[in-house]
Motif scaffolding. Structure first.
Motif, PDB file in Angstrom:
ATOM      1  N   LEU A  80       0.825  -1.206   0.000  1.00 12.42           N
ATOM      2  CA  LEU A  80       0.000   0.000   0.000  1.00 12.42           C
ATOM      3  C   LEU A  80       0.865   1.264   0.000  1.00 12.42           C
ATOM      4  O   LEU A  80       0.553   2.245  -0.691  1.00 12.42           O
ATOM      5  N   ALA A  81       1.946   1.243   0.776  1.00 11.01           N
ATOM      6  CA  ALA A  81       2.798   2.435   0.872  1.00 11.01           C
ATOM      7  C   ALA A  81       3.518   2.709  -0.448  1.00 11.01           C
ATOM      8  O   ALA A  81       3.530   3.850  -0.935  1.00 11.01           O
ATOM      9  N   TYR A  82       4.127   1.675  -1.044  1.00 10.45           N
ATOM     10  CA  TYR A  82       4.787   1.881  -2.330  1.00 10.45           C
ATOM     11  C   TYR A  82       3.770   2.291  -3.405  1.00 10.45           C
ATOM     12  O   TYR A  82       4.044   3.159  -4.248  1.00 10.45           O
ATOM     13  N   GLY A  83       2.597   1.653  -3.393  1.00 10.13           N
ATOM     14  CA  GLY A  83       1.567   2.035  -4.362  1.00 10.13           C
ATOM     15  C   GLY A  83       1.165   3.483  -4.212  1.00 10.13           C
ATOM     16  O   GLY A  83       1.052   4.224  -5.207  1.00 10.13           O
ATOM     17  N   GLY A  84       0.957   3.931  -2.979  1.00  7.91           N
ATOM     18  CA  GLY A  84       0.599   5.332  -2.755  1.00  7.91           C
ATOM     19  C   GLY A  84       1.707   6.280  -3.168  1.00  7.91           C
ATOM     20  O   GLY A  84       1.451   7.339  -3.767  1.00  7.91           O
ATOM     21  N   ALA A  85       2.963   5.915  -2.870  1.00  7.64           N
ATOM     22  CA  ALA A  85       4.093   6.771  -3.244  1.00  7.64           C
ATOM     23  C   ALA A  85       4.211   6.894  -4.754  1.00  7.64           C
ATOM     24  O   ALA A  85       4.434   7.998  -5.299  1.00  7.64           O
ATOM     25  N   TYR A  86       4.048   5.771  -5.472  1.00 13.59           N
ATOM     26  CA  TYR A  86       4.152   5.816  -6.929  1.00 13.59           C
ATOM     27  C   TYR A  86       2.991   6.577  -7.558  1.00 13.59           C
ATOM     28  O   TYR A  86       3.166   7.269  -8.578  1.00 13.59           O
ATOM     29  N   VAL A  87       1.796   6.469  -6.978  1.00 13.70           N
ATOM     30  CA  VAL A  87       0.660   7.248  -7.497  1.00 13.70           C
ATOM     31  C   VAL A  87       0.953   8.741  -7.375  1.00 13.70           C
ATOM     32  O   VAL A  87       0.754   9.521  -8.329  1.00 13.70           O
ATOM     33  N   LEU A  88       1.448   9.156  -6.226  1.00 15.86           N
ATOM     34  CA  LEU A  88       1.768  10.573  -6.032  1.00 15.86           C
ATOM     35  C   LEU A  88       2.863  11.036  -6.990  1.00 15.86           C
ATOM     36  O   LEU A  88       2.755  12.096  -7.611  1.00 15.86           O
ATOM     37  N   SER A  89       3.935  10.240  -7.113  1.00 14.20           N
ATOM     38  CA  SER A  89       5.056  10.654  -7.969  1.00 14.20           C
ATOM     39  C   SER A  89       4.665  10.664  -9.442  1.00 14.20           C
ATOM     40  O   SER A  89       5.085  11.547 -10.201  1.00 14.20           O
ATOM     41  N   GLU A 133      10.575  12.809 -22.167  1.00 12.55           N
ATOM     42  CA  GLU A 133      10.253  11.446 -21.737  1.00 12.55           C
ATOM     43  C   GLU A 133      11.227  10.965 -20.663  1.00 12.55           C
ATOM     44  O   GLU A 133      10.840  10.247 -19.737  1.00 12.55           O
ATOM     45  N   ARG A 134      12.482  11.351 -20.780  1.00 14.50           N
ATOM     46  CA  ARG A 134      13.444  10.962 -19.744  1.00 14.50           C
ATOM     47  C   ARG A 134      13.090  11.605 -18.405  1.00 14.50           C
ATOM     48  O   ARG A 134      13.398  11.055 -17.346  1.00 14.50           O
ATOM     49  N   MET A 135      12.465  12.757 -18.447  1.00 14.40           N
ATOM     50  CA  MET A 135      12.039  13.400 -17.205  1.00 14.40           C
ATOM     51  C   MET A 135      11.007  12.538 -16.479  1.00 14.40           C
ATOM     52  O   MET A 135      10.945  12.538 -15.249  1.00 14.40           O
ATOM     53  N   GLU A 136      10.194  11.795 -17.243  1.00 17.28           N
ATOM     54  CA  GLU A 136       9.173  10.941 -16.616  1.00 17.28           C
ATOM     55  C   GLU A 136       9.823   9.885 -15.732  1.00 17.28           C
ATOM     56  O   GLU A 136       9.403   9.665 -14.592  1.00 17.28           O
ATOM     57  N   ALA A 137      10.850   9.200 -16.258  1.00 22.90           N
ATOM     58  CA  ALA A 137      11.537   8.182 -15.456  1.00 22.90           C
ATOM     59  C   ALA A 137      12.206   8.811 -14.237  1.00 22.90           C
ATOM     60  O   ALA A 137      12.182   8.258 -13.131  1.00 22.90           O
ATOM     61  N   PHE A 138      12.775   9.982 -14.430  1.00 25.97           N
ATOM     62  CA  PHE A 138      13.464  10.657 -13.339  1.00 25.97           C
ATOM     63  C   PHE A 138      12.493  11.065 -12.237  1.00 25.97           C
ATOM     64  O   PHE A 138      12.739  10.825 -11.046  1.00 25.97           O
ATOM     65  N   LEU A 139      11.361  11.634 -12.612  1.00 22.01           N
ATOM     66  CA  LEU A 139      10.428  12.158 -11.620  1.00 22.01           C
ATOM     67  C   LEU A 139       9.503  11.082 -11.060  1.00 22.01           C
ATOM     68  O   LEU A 139       9.292  11.006  -9.854  1.00 22.01           O
ATOM     69  N   ALA A 140       8.949  10.250 -11.947  1.00 20.65           N
ATOM     70  CA  ALA A 140       7.937   9.292 -11.505  1.00 20.65           C
ATOM     71  C   ALA A 140       8.548   8.101 -10.786  1.00 20.65           C
ATOM     72  O   ALA A 140       8.006   7.627  -9.785  1.00 20.65           O
ATOM     73  N   HIS A 141       9.675   7.603 -11.288  1.00 16.58           N
ATOM     74  CA  HIS A 141      10.253   6.378 -10.724  1.00 16.58           C
ATOM     75  C   HIS A 141      11.405   6.679  -9.766  1.00 16.58           C
ATOM     76  O   HIS A 141      11.438   6.177  -8.640  1.00 16.58           O
TER      77      HIS A 141
END
Length: 605
Positions: A80-89, A133-141
């Motif tokens: 739940l915690a990782y899922g919530g963190a990834y949703v926010l990011s 697109e590279r910004m997506e990996a940097f920010l989201a993941h």
């Protein structure tokens, strides 16, 4: 010092681009900490199980259900915690990416034409699409993963020190050694990524050019290997990639190997301390298990550090686009009447090769001017400078005394219409493409422009006339038809200056003459510059300019140039012979006098 300043400027740009949208990213950090702590819970449960097994084996069975329940709860909390963190990011990342793209596109819409021409479509595509697109990996993941990769070793280290400080030091001692190895081998990675980014941009430009010319390559059954520019760019790209790989792989391998070397210290020390009765077997076992994973998250940090130069290079490529808004704009002109064009001492080079040299000329308001010369003499470059598409590298090109290349796009669109033999048509109707510059154009204006451009007959023959749909790039139309539409579109823009760069290549000599006559009669107030490869129909031009090897070698009227210019005289003679040439019946085999031969017909003509 310069590299440090570039690094600081890049971080400053990143903060600027993410301003006002970082709240969700920061909110993901405490949620990530909860996930990290939940991830460590199984190790604590393992420690309790081993302690119980050693102290009272019969009691372990009784607590298995309790341990299983706590383990399930820890796994659920982690999920739940990782899922919530990834949703926010991810929400934050896509919000930031959308804002960056909108910002880049808005700035590109204000970019000077000559600036866009110099950058190339491939490089701009890389900035707007790939770099974002590279910004997506940097920010989201990476926001979540790097936060977890930093928090996890700190939490594990705290747990190890709680177990035993000596075992903790034995596990953690390999960390600085691994980082030192990585730093030693990875120095200069920023420069490598800058070179790699430049090679990628050049390869993108060559690839776009190849894709655009693919129909021509297919016609002649040529493969990509025959496109020499693309082949050279591919070779440079892979040669650079090979060199960077050979230099970085040994350091990366040594780094990963040293990270797993903690057992060399931990096992002997644990056995010695256990033999002295200072630590329990459970403590040694837990230290071994925790030590195996304490530095594993640092691999993500290391990969991230290797990706950051590439991300920073992308941000540096965006910077010139984002600075476009700061470019000075001249105040808008108030006059919209006939324009006078003046070039003074204009020079232009392309990759060090001189194209134009000390070109000076004047196009009087409302005059009809024709530019001729051999292929490769710089005619198209000169036409683009007059139209403001290119900026001269020396000298000046002005419209009514104002630098053409410094005009704002909306003002240039009001003053200059430019058509070339390379035509781009949008997917839509013929009317949509014609009215691109003036959507409010009336029916009479459209028909007048179509008639002057010699496009009336073929448009009437289309299934729905002006409302006939055409595919992108005008695939349903012939080359000549597309060029006629481009000329009509330029006429319909109703600008005081019209520049036609080989835009009459579609026409035969008679059609070209008819076009020129209709153009002068219908749009008499326009200042016109026509780049022509045929002379038929230019006899009444106000000024004919001769460009040879980047220099103006002659100017004047048709009659004066026939007297003064050997090149123009020879060109006119060839034009006249080509028009008068006909096939004739060959002479009789008897050797008597028969009909003139084709050669005689041509020379007599």
């Amino acid at each position: 010092m310069e590299h440090t300043q570039d690094h600081a400027d890049t971080w400053r740009l990143l903060r600027l681009l993410t301003a006002g949208r970082r709240a969700r990213l920061f909110a993901a950090l405490p949620v990530t900490l909860v996930a990290v702590l939940a991830e460590l819970a199984p190790f604590w449960l393992l420690y309790r199980a081993i302690e119980t097994l050693i102290a009272a084996p019969q009691a372990l069975a009784a607590m298995l259900y309790e341990l299983a329940a706590w383990l399930a709860a820890a796994l659920l909390l982690k999920y739940l915690a990782y899922g919530g963190a990834y949703v926010l990011s991810h929400h934050a990342a896509y919000d930031i990416m959308a804002a960056i793209r909108c910002r880049l596109v808005a700035h590109l819409a204000r970019a000077p034409l000559h600036w866009l021409h110099e950058r190339g479509a491939g490089a701009l595509k890389q900035s707007v699409i790939q770099d974002v697109e590279r910004m997506e990996a940097f920010l989201a993941h990476h926001t979540v993963e790097i936060a977890a990769a930093v928090m996890a070793p700190l939490c594990v280290a705290a747990l190890l020190f709680w177990v035993d400080w000596r075992l903790a030091l034995a596990v953690l001692s390999v960390g600085p050694l691994a980082l030192a190895c990585s730093w030693g081998f990875m120095r200069g990675a920023g420069r490598d990524h800058d070179q790699f980014s430049r090679a990628t941009a050049e390869l993108n430009n060559a690839t776009v050019e190849y894709v655009r010319n693919m129909p021509v390559m297919k016609v002649f059954c040529r493969a990509a290997a025959d496109f020499r520019l693309l082949q050279r760019r591919l070779e440079d790209y892979y040669r650079l990639a090979e060199r960077i790989t050979r230099r970085t792989v040994p350091g990366w391998s040594l780094f990963t190997s040293v990270l797993g070397a903690h057992l060399l210290l931990l096992l002997p020390l644990g056995a010695w301390l256990h033999g002295r009765g200072e630590v329990t077997a459970a403590q040694v076992a837990v230290a071994v298990v925790l030590g195996a994973g304490v530095f594993r998250p640092l691999l993500k940090v290391s990969r991230f550090s290797m990706e950051m130069p590439e991300i920073f290079a992308g941000l540096r490529r965006m910077a010139p686009i984002l600075r476009l808004a700061e470019m000075p704009r001249l105040p808008a002109a108030t006059a919209t009447g006939p324009l006078q064009v003046a070039l003074s001492g204009v020079d232009f080079r392309y990759r060090g090769r001189p194209i134009l040299a000390d070109v000076s000329l004047t196009l009087a308001p409302g005059s009809f001017n024709v530019l001729v010369g051999p292929s490769g003499s710089g005619k198209s470059t000169l036409a683009q400078i007059v139209a403001g598409v290119l900026a001269p590298q020396a000298g000046q090109a002005t419209l009514n005394g104002r630098p053409a290349a410094a005009l704002a796009d909306d003002e240039r669109a009001r003053l200059v219409a430019f058509a070339t033999q390379d035509v781009f048509l949008f997917s839509g109707s013929v009317r949509d493409n014609l009215c691109l510059a003036r959507p409010q154009a009336g029916e009479d204006e459209i028909r007048r422009a179509v008639r002057v451009a010699q496009a009336e007959a073929f448009i009437l023959g289309l299934p729905a006339g002006l409302d006939t749909r055409v595919n992108e790039l005008g695939a349903r139309l012939s080359g000549g038809e597309r060029q006629r539409l481009a000329v009509a579109r330029a006429l319909l823009a109703d600008t005081p200056l019209l520049v036609l760069d080989e835009a009459t290549a579609f026409a035969d000599s008679m059609t070209q003459r008819a076009f020129f006559e209709a153009l002068r009669a219908t749009y008499a107030d326009k200042t016109v510059l026509v780049v022509a490869h045929r002379l038929y129909g230019i006899e009444r031009a106000d000024q004919v300019l001769i460009l040879e090897a980047g220099r103006l070698t002659g100017r004047g009227t048709h009659d004066s140039l026939l007297r003064e210019s050997a090149y123009y005289r020879a060109m006119w003679r060839c034009e006249a012979l080509g028009v008068a040439w006909t096939l004739a019946r060959p002479a009789a085999d008897t050797g008597g006098e028969g009909e003139p031969t084709p050669f005689a017909e041509m020379t007599n003509g």
